[in-house]
Design a protein around this motif. Sequence first.
Motif, PDB file in Angstrom:
ATOM      1  N   ASP A 178     -30.451 -61.434  -5.555  1.00 37.10           N
ATOM      2  CA  ASP A 178     -29.518 -61.122  -4.471  1.00 37.10           C
ATOM      3  C   ASP A 178     -29.464 -59.615  -4.219  1.00 37.10           C
ATOM      4  OD1 ASP A 178     -28.862 -63.750  -4.054  1.00 37.10           O
ATOM      5  OD2 ASP A 178     -27.046 -63.701  -5.286  1.00 37.10           O
ATOM      6  N   ALA A 179     -29.141 -59.233  -2.973  1.00 31.80           N
ATOM      7  CA  ALA A 179     -29.019 -57.819  -2.615  1.00 31.80           C
ATOM      8  C   ALA A 179     -27.778 -57.217  -3.272  1.00 31.80           C
ATOM      9  CB  ALA A 179     -28.922 -57.678  -1.095  1.00 31.80           C
ATOM     10  N   GLY A 180     -27.846 -55.922  -3.552  1.00 34.67           N
ATOM     11  CA  GLY A 180     -26.710 -55.240  -4.171  1.00 34.67           C
ATOM     12  C   GLY A 180     -27.174 -54.327  -5.292  1.00 34.67           C
TER      13      GLY A 180
ATOM     14  N   VAL B  86     -17.670 -57.306   0.995  1.00 37.86           N
ATOM     15  CA  VAL B  86     -19.061 -57.740   0.799  1.00 37.86           C
ATOM     16  C   VAL B  86     -19.658 -58.286   2.098  1.00 37.86           C
ATOM     17  CG1 VAL B  86     -20.572 -59.325  -0.452  1.00 37.86           C
ATOM     18  CG2 VAL B  86     -18.671 -58.216  -1.640  1.00 37.86           C
ATOM     19  N   LYS B  87     -18.867 -59.026   2.843  1.00 37.73           N
ATOM     20  CA  LYS B  87     -19.382 -59.661   4.060  1.00 37.73           C
ATOM     21  C   LYS B  87     -19.869 -58.631   5.079  1.00 37.73           C
ATOM     22  CE  LYS B  87     -18.281 -62.839   7.836  1.00 37.73           C
ATOM     23  NZ  LYS B  87     -19.584 -63.513   7.712  1.00 37.73           N
ATOM     24  N   TYR B  88     -19.165 -57.537   5.195  1.00 38.33           N
ATOM     25  CA  TYR B  88     -19.491 -56.571   6.248  1.00 38.33           C
ATOM     26  C   TYR B  88     -20.090 -55.267   5.719  1.00 38.33           C
ATOM     27  CZ  TYR B  88     -16.947 -59.652   9.398  1.00 38.33           C
ATOM     28  OH  TYR B  88     -16.549 -60.732  10.147  1.00 38.33           O
ATOM     29  N   ARG B  89     -20.641 -55.286   4.532  1.00 37.19           N
ATOM     30  CA  ARG B  89     -21.227 -54.068   3.968  1.00 37.19           C
ATOM     31  C   ARG B  89     -22.535 -53.727   4.675  1.00 37.19           C
ATOM     32  NH1 ARG B  89     -23.184 -56.540  -1.922  1.00 37.19           N
ATOM     33  NH2 ARG B  89     -24.781 -57.979  -1.122  1.00 37.19           N
ATOM     34  N   ASN B  90     -22.934 -52.478   4.559  1.00 39.82           N
ATOM     35  CA  ASN B  90     -24.241 -52.030   5.060  1.00 39.82           C
ATOM     36  C   ASN B  90     -25.239 -52.068   3.912  1.00 39.82           C
ATOM     37  OD1 ASN B  90     -23.313 -51.558   7.623  1.00 39.82           O
ATOM     38  ND2 ASN B  90     -23.226 -49.331   7.444  1.00 39.82           N
ATOM     39  N   GLU B  91     -26.379 -52.726   4.125  1.00 38.43           N
ATOM     40  CA  GLU B  91     -27.430 -52.787   3.116  1.00 38.43           C
ATOM     41  C   GLU B  91     -28.622 -51.956   3.598  1.00 38.43           C
ATOM     42  OE1 GLU B  91     -28.323 -56.863   2.319  1.00 38.43           O
ATOM     43  OE2 GLU B  91     -26.244 -57.392   1.846  1.00 38.43           O
ATOM     44  N   PHE B  92     -29.020 -50.971   2.794  1.00 39.29           N
ATOM     45  CA  PHE B  92     -30.080 -50.047   3.187  1.00 39.29           C
ATOM     46  C   PHE B  92     -31.416 -50.451   2.549  1.00 39.29           C
ATOM     47  CE2 PHE B  92     -26.075 -47.755   3.506  1.00 39.29           C
ATOM     48  CZ  PHE B  92     -26.171 -47.223   4.786  1.00 39.29           C
ATOM     49  N   PRO B  93     -32.535 -50.044   3.153  1.00 36.32           N
ATOM     50  CA  PRO B  93     -33.875 -50.432   2.655  1.00 36.32           C
ATOM     51  C   PRO B  93     -34.128 -50.042   1.206  1.00 36.32           C
ATOM     52  CG  PRO B  93     -34.047 -49.496   4.858  1.00 36.32           C
ATOM     53  CD  PRO B  93     -32.639 -49.278   4.420  1.00 36.32           C
ATOM     54  N   ASP B  94     -33.530 -48.941   0.752  1.00 37.03           N
ATOM     55  CA  ASP B  94     -33.792 -48.508  -0.626  1.00 37.03           C
ATOM     56  C   ASP B  94     -32.964 -49.274  -1.653  1.00 37.03           C
ATOM     57  OD1 ASP B  94     -31.272 -47.528  -0.212  1.00 37.03           O
ATOM     58  OD2 ASP B  94     -31.759 -45.427  -0.639  1.00 37.03           O
ATOM     59  N   GLY B  95     -32.151 -50.242  -1.182  1.00 35.99           N
ATOM     60  CA  GLY B  95     -31.405 -51.091  -2.097  1.00 35.99           C
ATOM     61  C   GLY B  95     -29.943 -50.730  -2.268  1.00 35.99           C
ATOM     62  N   HIS B  96     -29.541 -49.515  -1.875  1.00 36.00           N
ATOM     63  CA  HIS B  96     -28.137 -49.171  -2.046  1.00 36.00           C
ATOM     64  C   HIS B  96     -27.321 -49.685  -0.862  1.00 36.00           C
ATOM     65  CE1 HIS B  96     -28.578 -45.718   0.753  1.00 36.00           C
ATOM     66  NE2 HIS B  96     -27.256 -45.676   0.761  1.00 36.00           N
TER      67      HIS B  96
ATOM     68  N   VAL C 266     -21.806 -55.211  -5.124  1.00 34.92           N
ATOM     69  CA  VAL C 266     -22.197 -56.257  -6.065  1.00 34.92           C
ATOM     70  C   VAL C 266     -23.458 -56.996  -5.584  1.00 34.92           C
ATOM     71  CG1 VAL C 266     -20.852 -58.118  -4.997  1.00 34.92           C
ATOM     72  CG2 VAL C 266     -21.253 -58.128  -7.484  1.00 34.92           C
ATOM     73  N   ARG C 267     -24.214 -57.515  -6.552  1.00 34.71           N
ATOM     74  CA  ARG C 267     -25.391 -58.322  -6.213  1.00 34.71           C
ATOM     75  C   ARG C 267     -24.959 -59.757  -5.933  1.00 34.71           C
ATOM     76  NH1 ARG C 267     -27.803 -55.246 -10.362  1.00 34.71           N
ATOM     77  NH2 ARG C 267     -27.238 -56.836 -11.893  1.00 34.71           N
ATOM     78  N   THR C 268     -24.887 -60.113  -4.680  1.00 35.50           N
ATOM     79  CA  THR C 268     -24.536 -61.488  -4.300  1.00 35.50           C
ATOM     80  C   THR C 268     -24.835 -61.694  -2.817  1.00 35.50           C
ATOM     81  OG1 THR C 268     -22.768 -63.165  -4.268  1.00 35.50           O
ATOM     82  CG2 THR C 268     -22.147 -60.911  -3.692  1.00 35.50           C
ATOM     83  N   LYS C 269     -25.090 -62.935  -2.456  1.00 33.15           N
ATOM     84  CA  LYS C 269     -25.238 -63.261  -1.042  1.00 33.15           C
ATOM     85  C   LYS C 269     -24.041 -64.073  -0.553  1.00 33.15           C
ATOM     86  CE  LYS C 269     -28.167 -67.340  -1.998  1.00 33.15           C
ATOM     87  NZ  LYS C 269     -28.444 -67.082  -3.433  1.00 33.15           N
ATOM     88  N   GLU C 270     -23.087 -64.312  -1.436  1.00 33.87           N
ATOM     89  CA  GLU C 270     -21.876 -65.058  -1.103  1.00 33.87           C
ATOM     90  C   GLU C 270     -20.676 -64.114  -1.160  1.00 33.87           C
ATOM     91  OE1 GLU C 270     -21.723 -68.063  -0.084  1.00 33.87           O
ATOM     92  OE2 GLU C 270     -23.664 -68.917  -0.621  1.00 33.87           O
ATOM     93  N   PRO C 271     -20.190 -63.620  -0.031  1.00 34.97           N
ATOM     94  CA  PRO C 271     -19.063 -62.674  -0.033  1.00 34.97           C
ATOM     95  C   PRO C 271     -17.836 -63.172  -0.778  1.00 34.97           C
ATOM     96  CG  PRO C 271     -20.059 -62.776   2.145  1.00 34.97           C
ATOM     97  CD  PRO C 271     -20.690 -63.874   1.336  1.00 34.97           C
ATOM     98  N   VAL C 272     -17.552 -64.460  -0.681  1.00 34.10           N
ATOM     99  CA  VAL C 272     -16.315 -64.972  -1.271  1.00 34.10           C
ATOM    100  C   VAL C 272     -16.340 -64.926  -2.799  1.00 34.10           C
ATOM    101  CG1 VAL C 272     -16.899 -67.428  -1.489  1.00 34.10           C
ATOM    102  CG2 VAL C 272     -14.560 -66.756  -0.894  1.00 34.10           C
ATOM    103  N   THR C 273     -17.545 -64.877  -3.399  1.00 35.80           N
ATOM    104  CA  THR C 273     -17.602 -64.819  -4.865  1.00 35.80           C
ATOM    105  C   THR C 273     -16.967 -63.541  -5.390  1.00 35.80           C
ATOM    106  OG1 THR C 273     -19.820 -63.808  -4.848  1.00 35.80           O
ATOM    107  CG2 THR C 273     -19.697 -66.221  -4.972  1.00 35.80           C
TER     108      THR C 273
END
Length: 515
Positions: A98-100, A158-168, A331-338
């Motif tokens: 998962d991303a994060g 988590v639901k509305y975070r920005n995910e960048f190509p370098d992983g952060h 956090v590393r997750t694809k489920e915001p509610v977790t």
Amino acid sequence: MNKLLTFAMAAFASLLPGLAAAQEAVGIDQRINQIFADYTGWYVSFIFAPLPGTNFSWIALWLVVGAVVFTVYFGAIQLKGFWHSIQLVKGDYSDPDDAGEVSHFQALATALSGTVGLGNIAGVAVAVSIGGPGATFWMVIAGLFGMATKFTECTLGVKYRNEFPDGHVSGGPMYYIVKGFSERGLPLGGFMAVLFSIFTILGALGGGNMFQANQAHAQLAGVLGDYPGWITGVVLAGVTFAVIAGGLKSIARVTEKIVPFMGIFYVLVSILILIINWDMIGWAFGQIFMGAFTGLGVVGGFTGALIQGFRRAAFSNEAGIGSAAIAHSAVRTKEPVTEGYVALLEPFIDTVVICTMTALVIVISGVLNQDPETGLYIWNAEAGRIATEGDVSGVALTSAAYARAFSWFPVLLMVAVVLFAFSTMISWSYYGLKAWTYLFGEGAAKELTFKVIFCLFIVIGAAASLGPVIDFSDAMLFSMAIVNIIALYFLMPIVKRELNSYVARLRSGEIVKHK
């Protein structure tokens, strides 16, 4: 980490021989304190102004109503989801792909490092000394309801975070306000995000920085002897700057080791003291319950206890402030509610467990002066709080209470307080940095500017007196809550949709354990 601590101890030791001469420089502390109080007093008065015709602070009501609304709207999620929260922290549902940037446990530890700390040690002492033992009851109530608020804001983070190509990643209220309002076609999202970012920067400099440095110095001076606060500030600033230069992953590595150690150490000593005084626990709870509704002679009575309880609970666990959503967004997750589930554990650990233990020890110790004939607490009108043994307050009051059981405890508390302060400052430096980069953009030079300013305020906080520092810290954190809770009201239907979808897939077996 060991090298940093060695450096800090060596630097501090090198300063001790010059402490006597440094007494002449105590005037620096006084000038800093006066300037600080003069420039912030008006805003503090506004934030804590009472409702018309009452002595009940409007900001306390704002936090209480929000926590109750979220509890009802999500069907007491803090009770229904408690066990699943523990499973998530254990990593039962964690997918390494998962991303994060950090695990559920690391995100929780980072967020807890910003909440479990001096708010539990010094903050509880402030609440009990001003609002009486009854303030503890309202702290716990605020903590229990605040679990639903944490769930709401961290899910959105988590639901509305920005995910960048370098992983952060970058997330928090400033992001979910803009994106969430846009998704729902609501106006003013950009304005509210900017306003929240400004308050977050000020909150990082206040509650996440100055208060920590202030109380760390108070405990050091109480054990080592009085000396100018700016000396403590300079040493803490140097060590903090060395760590925050490493970014969030560096912070997570430090806090996941420090926070459990600090929390377990403090809780175990508290439990030991309560076991030794087991015959007084019932009496202490009686003082807490009676004081919650009568005030036991404390000025303000029931209302005074309630206001102090909610005020210190908000400062301690930060539910509704929005700060935790920044840490949990990574956090590393694809489920915001977790991560909403994981976050709801924070107010429980912080306020319901640790703050209650601190309050019980303070009440049982007898450091709060009582009239032997009436059983009421003696009010020190000049200090604006209950009279205490040695006329101490804040962290010094907690230290005195624990020293009644173990004379050596102030020395160990000195170490714990410095670690608590340190871990809180490095976490809040991240919160403030994310708000800073939201306003001014990403970039090494821009980030360095904030980090230097942050460290300068460590020195100011250590030099100023507790009153102006804690008032400013509270005012900035509650300012964040004003903007954040308005946003949560508008965005909670989105969280409800996420929750219903997740629970349905969990029950159907679509979401599976990974270990």
